[in-house]
Design a protein around this motif. Structure first.
Motif, mmCIF file in Angstrom:
data_model
loop_
_atom_site.group_PDB
_atom_site.id
_atom_site.type_symbol
_atom_site.label_atom_id
_atom_site.label_comp_id
_atom_site.label_asym_id
_atom_site.label_seq_id
_atom_site.Cartn_x
_atom_site.Cartn_y
_atom_site.Cartn_z
ATOM 1 N N LYS A 10 1.294 48.408 72.184
ATOM 2 C CA LYS A 10 -0.293 48.478 72.334
ATOM 3 C C LYS A 10 -0.517 50.003 72.058
ATOM 4 C CE LYS A 10 -4.194 47.926 75.508
ATOM 5 N NZ LYS A 10 -4.982 47.471 74.610
ATOM 6 N N THR A 11 -1.597 50.195 71.208
ATOM 7 C CA THR A 11 -1.842 51.576 70.961
ATOM 8 C C THR A 11 -3.204 51.832 71.571
ATOM 9 O OG1 THR A 11 -0.981 51.107 68.589
ATOM 10 C CG2 THR A 11 -2.647 53.182 68.879
ATOM 11 N N GLU A 12 -2.944 53.183 72.245
ATOM 12 C CA GLU A 12 -4.371 53.596 72.987
ATOM 13 C C GLU A 12 -5.110 54.379 71.944
ATOM 14 O OE1 GLU A 12 -5.744 52.774 75.624
ATOM 15 O OE2 GLU A 12 -4.228 51.224 76.138
ATOM 16 N N TRP A 13 -6.409 54.394 71.659
ATOM 17 C CA TRP A 13 -6.893 55.124 70.618
ATOM 18 C C TRP A 13 -7.945 55.747 71.208
ATOM 19 C CZ3 TRP A 13 -6.161 57.251 66.175
ATOM 20 C CH2 TRP A 13 -7.424 57.693 65.378
ATOM 21 N N SER A 14 -8.373 57.242 71.072
ATOM 22 C CA SER A 14 -9.569 57.891 71.348
ATOM 23 C C SER A 14 -9.807 58.665 70.269
ATOM 24 C CB SER A 14 -9.078 58.717 72.600
ATOM 25 O OG SER A 14 -10.288 59.255 73.082
ATOM 26 N N PHE A 15 -10.762 58.831 69.658
ATOM 27 C CA PHE A 15 -11.199 59.609 68.634
ATOM 28 C C PHE A 15 -12.413 60.432 69.167
ATOM 29 C CE2 PHE A 15 -13.688 60.864 64.988
ATOM 30 C CZ PHE A 15 -12.763 61.295 64.115
ATOM 31 N N SER A 16 -12.216 61.999 69.120
ATOM 32 C CA SER A 16 -13.218 62.685 69.651
ATOM 33 C C SER A 16 -13.625 63.719 68.349
ATOM 34 C CB SER A 16 -12.681 63.771 70.726
ATOM 35 O OG SER A 16 -13.649 64.693 70.851
ATOM 36 N N PHE A 17 -15.013 63.240 67.714
ATOM 37 C CA PHE A 17 -15.230 64.040 66.638
ATOM 38 C C PHE A 17 -15.716 65.501 66.938
ATOM 39 C CE2 PHE A 17 -17.825 65.078 62.770
ATOM 40 C CZ PHE A 17 -17.111 64.641 61.860
ATOM 41 N N SER A 179 -20.996 37.927 50.430
ATOM 42 C CA SER A 179 -19.516 38.413 50.731
ATOM 43 C C SER A 179 -19.518 39.974 50.993
ATOM 44 C CB SER A 179 -18.751 37.894 49.342
ATOM 45 O OG SER A 179 -19.149 38.928 48.368
ATOM 46 N N ALA A 180 -18.679 40.523 51.846
ATOM 47 C CA ALA A 180 -18.671 41.785 52.302
ATOM 48 C C ALA A 180 -17.256 42.381 52.360
ATOM 49 C CB ALA A 180 -19.530 42.065 53.435
ATOM 50 N N LYS A 181 -16.930 43.380 51.741
ATOM 51 C CA LYS A 181 -15.818 43.934 51.882
ATOM 52 C C LYS A 181 -15.545 45.161 52.674
ATOM 53 C CE LYS A 181 -11.622 45.417 49.179
ATOM 54 N NZ LYS A 181 -11.112 45.395 47.774
ATOM 55 N N ILE A 182 -14.908 45.502 53.725
ATOM 56 C CA ILE A 182 -15.045 46.608 54.554
ATOM 57 C C ILE A 182 -13.665 47.200 54.639
ATOM 58 C CG2 ILE A 182 -15.702 47.332 56.860
ATOM 59 C CD1 ILE A 182 -17.780 45.709 55.540
ATOM 60 N N ASP A 183 -13.748 48.501 54.278
ATOM 61 C CA ASP A 183 -12.519 49.430 54.682
ATOM 62 C C ASP A 183 -12.832 50.229 55.775
ATOM 63 O OD1 ASP A 183 -10.732 48.643 52.244
ATOM 64 O OD2 ASP A 183 -12.316 49.390 51.236
ATOM 65 N N ALA A 184 -12.268 50.228 56.957
ATOM 66 C CA ALA A 184 -12.790 50.936 58.149
ATOM 67 C C ALA A 184 -12.502 52.345 58.272
ATOM 68 C CB ALA A 184 -12.014 50.157 59.334
ATOM 69 N N GLY A 185 -11.622 52.773 57.390
ATOM 70 C CA GLY A 185 -11.211 54.362 57.500
ATOM 71 C C GLY A 185 -10.426 54.841 58.615
ATOM 72 N N ILE A 186 -10.682 56.050 58.984
ATOM 73 C CA ILE A 186 -10.167 56.817 60.284
ATOM 74 C C ILE A 186 -11.046 57.123 61.143
ATOM 75 C CG2 ILE A 186 -8.876 58.627 60.997
ATOM 76 C CD1 ILE A 186 -7.804 59.140 57.842
ATOM 77 N N GLY A 187 -10.842 56.532 62.516
ATOM 78 C CA GLY A 187 -11.856 56.962 63.620
ATOM 79 C C GLY A 187 -12.116 55.673 64.335
ATOM 80 N N GLU A 188 -13.571 55.517 64.862
ATOM 81 C CA GLU A 188 -13.932 54.159 65.745
ATOM 82 C C GLU A 188 -14.986 53.770 64.903
ATOM 83 O OE1 GLU A 188 -15.270 55.694 69.355
ATOM 84 O OE2 GLU A 188 -13.594 56.946 69.842
ATOM 85 N N PHE A 189 -14.544 52.313 64.745
ATOM 86 C CA PHE A 189 -15.509 51.632 63.529
ATOM 87 C C PHE A 189 -15.926 50.379 64.344
ATOM 88 C CE2 PHE A 189 -16.090 48.131 60.484
ATOM 89 C CZ PHE A 189 -16.940 48.812 59.560
#
Length: 297
Positions: A10-17, A179-189
């Motif tokens: 399990k990955t804990e993710w926290s993004f602080s811009f 239809s929709a195509k989504i690339d989430a990138g890096i961070g919180e989406f």
């Protein structure tokens, strides 16, 4: 649905811009780059008159970004209120079938200086509003920063979102079929599909935490390629659902909806299986989910 051997993945993710901004801002000042230099403000518009359909591409830059619907009484196809550095490339071509593009046009060196300046000052902003009166083929490419996409009131034929680095909150167009195509990138989406929408949704998760929620009465299909981090999919209560999932490193956790495993199980690493709600095979409106996981839960 998974045993203890998967819990360690399990990955804990926290993004602080804000933290990232402070670090880059300090580096910028050490290089002699000032946050206040060369900041510009302009408004770019294109008229709606005579347009039956259009393709819009928006390449976001650095800063705070908002893409939303225009007021119902607006006579424009697009209104973009930008506070930026460098130069902006804006074009509006065609007649009844129009093509509109909006992007940063400065050199790579100027773009980096602008990025450093913004990280120190937090002043750069893009506010882009689009018409609700005609169907759009919309392509939004992310930059660096915090992005809010409120597209709920838009008409769309096809949608592509390719996010960059930062925090993204998105509401897709609602109560229509597309239809929709989504690339989430890096961070919180975070993404929400409004109620009563029929959608063919393809999602590629990048690095970070991704949450997608489908509203009541939604139907269609969701295909997910997991990245690195945690992926959460929230489906409407009472829906007829089929989930086909597999993970490389991590687990699949099924909660609620009365979903029952009809095939598969835990493997040496990861999980593979198929879950369905009772009566899925004969239901008229269904949601079919395919999840191929990466590293995470």
């Amino acid at each position: 649905m998974t045993d203890d051997k998967n819990k360690q993945y399990k990955t804990e993710w926290s993004f602080s811009f804000e933290k990232l901004g402070d670090q880059i801002g300090e580096f910028a000042r050490s290089m002699g780059v000032q946050g206040e230099e060369a900041i510009k403000h302009d408004i770019f518009t294109a008229p709606l008159s005579g347009v039956s359909a259009t393709t819009v591409r928006i390449d976001l830059s650095v800063g705070e970004h908002t893409v939303r619907a225009l007021a119902a009484d607006s006579i424009n196809l697009i209104e973009a209120d930008l506070t930026y550095v460098g130069e902006i490339a804006f074009s509006d071509t065609g007649d009844a079938e129009r093509k509109v593009t909006l992007s940063q046009a400065s050199s790579p060196g100027s773009w980096v200086r602008g990025m450093m300046g913004w990280m120190g000052s937090r002043r750069l902003k893009w506010d882009v509003a689009l018409t609700t009166k005609i169907p759009l083929t919309l392509d939004v490419r992310g930059g660096v920063g915090e992005t809010t996409l409120d597209l709920a009131a838009l008409q769309t034929r096809q949608l592509h979102l390719s996010m960059g680095t930062g925090k993204v909150n998105a509401i897709l167009p609602g109560a229509q079929t597309y239809s929709a195509k989504i690339d989430a990138g890096i961070g919180e989406f975070t993404l929400r599909v409004p109620d009563n929408t029929e959608i063919t949704l393809e999602v590629t998760a990048g690095t970070g935490e991704v949450t997608i929620e489908l509203g009541a009465g939604c139907r269609g299909s969701v295909a997910i390629d997991g990245g690195v981090g945690e992926f959460n999919l929230k489906l409407p209560q009472g829906a007829a659902i089929r989930v086909e999932g597999s993970t490389s490193i991590g687990g699949i956790h099924i909660q609620g909806h009365g979903l029952q495993k009809v095939r598969g199980g835990d493997e040496f690493i990861g999980t593979r299986g198929v879950w369905e709600t009772p009566g899925y095979e004969t239901a008229e409106n269904t949601i079919a989910v395919r999840f191929e996981g990466g590293v995470g839960s």
